[in-house]
Structures are given as structure tokens and as C-alpha cells.
Design a protein around this motif. Structure first.
Motif, short mmCIF file in Angstrom:
data_model
loop_
_atom_site.label_atom_id
_atom_site.label_comp_id
_atom_site.label_asym_id
_atom_site.label_seq_id
_atom_site.Cartn_x
_atom_site.Cartn_y
_atom_site.Cartn_z
N THR A 7 0.81 -1.22 0.00
CA THR A 7 0.00 0.00 0.00
C THR A 7 0.84 1.27 0.00
OG1 THR A 7 -0.09 -0.22 2.39
CG2 THR A 7 -2.00 -0.99 1.16
N CYS A 8 2.06 1.15 0.51
CA CYS A 8 2.89 2.32 0.71
C CYS A 8 3.81 2.49 -0.50
CB CYS A 8 3.70 2.09 1.98
SG CYS A 8 4.68 3.46 2.48
N PRO A 9 3.84 3.68 -1.10
CA PRO A 9 4.66 3.85 -2.31
C PRO A 9 6.14 4.05 -1.98
CG PRO A 9 3.58 5.92 -1.78
CD PRO A 9 3.16 4.92 -0.73
N VAL A 10 6.80 2.98 -1.57
CA VAL A 10 8.21 3.12 -1.18
C VAL A 10 9.15 2.76 -2.31
CG1 VAL A 10 7.91 2.75 1.29
CG2 VAL A 10 8.40 0.82 -0.16
N ASP A 11 10.25 3.49 -2.38
CA ASP A 11 11.29 3.23 -3.38
C ASP A 11 12.48 2.53 -2.75
OD1 ASP A 11 10.14 4.91 -5.67
OD2 ASP A 11 10.13 6.32 -3.99
N VAL A 12 12.68 2.78 -1.45
CA VAL A 12 13.88 2.30 -0.77
C VAL A 12 13.52 1.79 0.62
CG1 VAL A 12 16.14 2.99 0.14
CG2 VAL A 12 15.29 4.06 -1.96
N LEU A 13 14.10 0.67 1.00
CA LEU A 13 14.00 0.20 2.39
C LEU A 13 15.35 0.38 3.04
CD1 LEU A 13 12.17 -3.23 2.76
CD2 LEU A 13 11.32 -0.93 3.13
N LYS A 14 15.37 1.01 4.20
CA LYS A 14 16.62 1.11 4.94
C LYS A 14 16.58 0.10 6.07
CE LYS A 14 18.96 4.82 4.97
NZ LYS A 14 19.51 6.17 5.24
N VAL A 15 17.44 -0.89 5.94
CA VAL A 15 17.43 -2.01 6.88
C VAL A 15 18.16 -1.60 8.16
CG1 VAL A 15 18.05 -4.43 7.20
CG2 VAL A 15 17.44 -3.57 4.92
N ASP A 16 17.47 -1.68 9.27
CA ASP A 16 18.00 -1.16 10.53
C ASP A 16 19.32 -1.83 10.93
OD1 ASP A 16 17.26 0.71 12.78
OD2 ASP A 16 17.79 -1.12 13.86
N LYS A 17 20.16 -1.01 11.58
CA LYS A 17 21.50 -1.51 11.93
C LYS A 17 21.46 -2.66 12.91
CE LYS A 17 22.53 2.45 14.99
NZ LYS A 17 21.74 3.53 14.37
N SER A 18 20.38 -2.78 13.68
CA SER A 18 20.31 -3.90 14.63
C SER A 18 20.35 -5.25 13.92
CB SER A 18 19.05 -3.78 15.49
OG SER A 18 17.91 -3.72 14.68
N PHE A 19 19.91 -5.30 12.67
CA PHE A 19 19.97 -6.55 11.90
C PHE A 19 21.31 -6.72 11.20
CE2 PHE A 19 15.44 -5.17 11.59
CZ PHE A 19 14.95 -6.09 12.51
#
Ligand code: C2E
Ligand code: MG
Ligand code: MG
Ligand code: MG
Length: 280
Positions: A193-205
Motif C-alpha cells: 500500500t505504501c509507495p516506497v522506493d527504498v527500504l533502509k534495513v536497521d542496523k540492529s539486523f
């Protein structure tokens, strides 16, 4: 008595002190913009295969006259609660636009690709936000191709109008990143549903010590579905060569972290991408 003066103290004054401190911080925040106590830094985002800088994230700093440097994790929540975030966020976006326009004018195609600006939940929920962004773009002449807005999953889930707002921002030509992915109450259906272009993967992972831990497994799965969705993934908080190598092997093309560069002044950042352009 130890506190000095003629003060009444309860048996456990810690909570009061914390509340007092927040109130004082909130008051200081209101005066800080006018007092020119804020500045922004730029942290490189690099291409993993070749280490070339492809952009930067803008990170806000507050140089408090008595407290020294106050970290954003401390003052952003206070700015959000008190509403100062609207003015503060608008200021950060304007700085980013001016800087981006300046780099484009001076370096043309050699300018760093994209400048990412953090947008807080309250800004996104503000019905006037998109119009303000559009006005700043016009006033600064910044190119939306060179800008990206980072929002958190929580911000998107909390505001009823968030998806609509994001679509309006996209219509202006801006790109959207979901920040700290995996730390909020995320559901993968958000990506539908969300028009995202980029996912920023959190540093904890990302910061997992081995290739077999839970974080590493999540990191591998994220690159799988982002690729399928046609979304870019940026690994955040990369601190070691080993992490960078594992991310690259897993299929990541973009990363950000102390290994590649700490948040730095615009001048220092400029020097790094100029050097890269000359070397290329
Ligand atoms: P964020 O948007 O997830 O930004 C990344 C944070 O990770 C930054 O912290 C950055 O300095 C830090 N970081 C980058 N690489 C590494 C690494 O290799 N190791 C470690 N340990 N940390 C790394 P910073 O600058 O303290 O900002 C913290 C948070 O404050 C940001 O997280 C963002 O949520 C918020 N923030 C910062 N500037 C702004 C702003 O202009 N507006 C809003 N709304 N929020 C902001
Ligand atoms: Mg961010
Ligand atoms: Mg982040
Ligand atoms: Mg964060």
C-alpha cells in the motif's frame, strides 16, 4: 540539603527531575532555531560493489550553548511532542534543498546522487506538509531527482492520511524510503500500500556478528523480497569489512555506516565525492 539552597525535595526526585529536564529542553528548543544552534551533517551512502558514493543522509545536530552537542535521539522526540518539529523539519529540508541545488550547479553530473532527509511522524501527519515541501522546492530550485524523504514504518502506520501524503510527495517527483525497517510494527503488506522506493534495513539486523545469526537471516530475506518488489535496499550501520562483504554477498548494492564514513560537514562530504569523481 545536598541539592543546595532552599529547595523542597521528595524522597525520590528522579521522575520530577526528568520532567523538569524535558520541559527545559523544550523551552531551549524553541529558542534554538533563532539562535542558530542547529546544523546538519552528511553521511555517505555508498555502492557496495565499488565503494562509490551515491548520496548522503542529512543528520541534524544541536549545539546547545550549555549542554554541548545534544543527540537527535534526545531532542527529536521532545521537538515532536512540543510541535517544534514542524519548523525544525522544514529548516532541515530547506538546508538539504539549498545544498543539493548548490552541488548540482557546481558539479553537474559529478554531484552526489541523492540527499536523504528524515521526516518525522508529526510532519507527515500535518495536512500542510506537502504544500510546504513544494514551496521549498520552488524557492530553492532543488531537483527532486536528487532528493529522497525517509519516513519510519511507525509514522506511516500511525497517520490515517500517511499513504495519501506519500502519494502526493511522489507526485512532486520525490522518492520515499522506509527508515529503520524491521524495528517498528511492520507488516509486509505495508509494502503493497505504501509507495516506497527504498527500504533502509536497521542496523540492529546488520550488526550481527556471524553469518548464521537471526539478524543475518532477516537481512538475507529482506534483500530477496525487495528485489522482487523492485525496491532498493540500503543496509544501515555497517561498521566492519566483514559485514560489508557479507551484505554484498547477500545481494545488497547500497550501504551506509561508519566503515564508509561518519556524518560529516558539507565541505568534508564534498571533498570525498570530488576525490571519487577524479579517481573514476
Ligand atoms: P536514522 O535516520 O536511522 O539515522 C541513522 C543513524 O545511525 C544516525 O544517528 C547515524 O549517525 C547513525 N549511524 C550511521 N552509521 C552508523 C554505524 O556504522 N554505527 C552506528 N552505531 N551508528 C551509525 P544520529 O545522527 O544520531 O540520528 C539518530 C536518529 O535521529 C536518526 O536515525 C533519525 O531517526 C533522527 N534524526 C536525525 N536527524 C533528523 C532530522 O533532521 N529529522 C528527523 N525527524 N529525525 C532526525
Ligand atoms: Mg534516516
Ligand atoms: Mg535509520
Ligand atoms: Mg534510527
Amino acid at each position: 540539603k545536598a541539592a543546595g539552597g532552599q529547595r523542597w525535595q521528595r524522597f525520590d526526585p528522579r521522575m520530577d527531575r526528568a520532567a523538569d529536564d524535558t520541559a527545559r529542553l523544550a523551552a531551549d528548543l524553541r529558542g534554538a532555531l533563532a539562535g542558530e544552534q542547529f546544523f546538519v551533517l552528511y553521511q555517505p551512502i555508498v555502492s557496495l560493489p565499488d565503494g562509490v558514493t551515491t548520496g548522503a543522509e542529512v543528520l541534524l545536530r544541536w549545539q546547545h550553548p550549555e549542554r554541548g552537542l545534544v543527540p537527535p535521539d534526545v531532542f527529536i522526540p521532545v521537538a515532536e511532542r512540543t510541535g517544534v518539529i514542524h519548523e525544525l523539519g522544514a529548516w532541515v529540508f530547506e538546508q538539504a534543498c539549498r545544498q543539493s541545488a548548490d552541488w548540482s550547479a557546481r558539479f553537474g553530473a559529478g554531484a552526489p546522487g541523492r540527499i536523504s532527509v528524515n521526516v518525522s511522524a508529526r510532519q507527515l501527519a500535518d495536512p500542510d506538509f506537502v504544500d510546504a515541501v513544494a514551496a521549498t522546492l520552488r524557492a530553492t530550485g532543488a531537483d527532486t531527482d536528487h532528493l529522497l524523504l525517509e519516513v519510519t514504518e511507525t509514522a506511516v502506520l500511525n497517520a490515517e492520511t500517511a499513504i495519501d501524503q506519500l502519494n502526493r510527495l511522489k507526485a512532486l517527483g520525490l522518492r520515499i524510503a522506509l527508515d529503520d525497517f524491521g524495528t517498528g510494527h511492520s507488516s509486509l503488506s505495508l509494502l503493497l500500500t505504501c509507495p516506497v522506493d527504498v527500504l533502509k534495513v536497521d542496523k540492529s539486523f546488520v550488526s550481527g556478528a556471524s553469518a548464521e545469526d537471526a539478524g543475518a537471516i532477516i537481512v538475507k530475506n529482506i534483500i530477496g523480497f525487495t528485489t522482487d518488489f523492485g525496491i532498493d535496499a540500503v543496509a544501515e550501520g555497517v561498521e566492519t569489512r566483514d559485514q560489508a562483504e557479507r551484505l554484498h554477498a547477500a545481494g545488497y548494492r547500497l550501504a551506509q555506516g561508519y566503515l564508509f564514513g561518519r556524518p560529516m560537514s558539507a565541505e568534508a562530504f564534498e571533498a570525498t565525492f570530488q576525490t571519487a569523481a577524479v579517481a573514476a
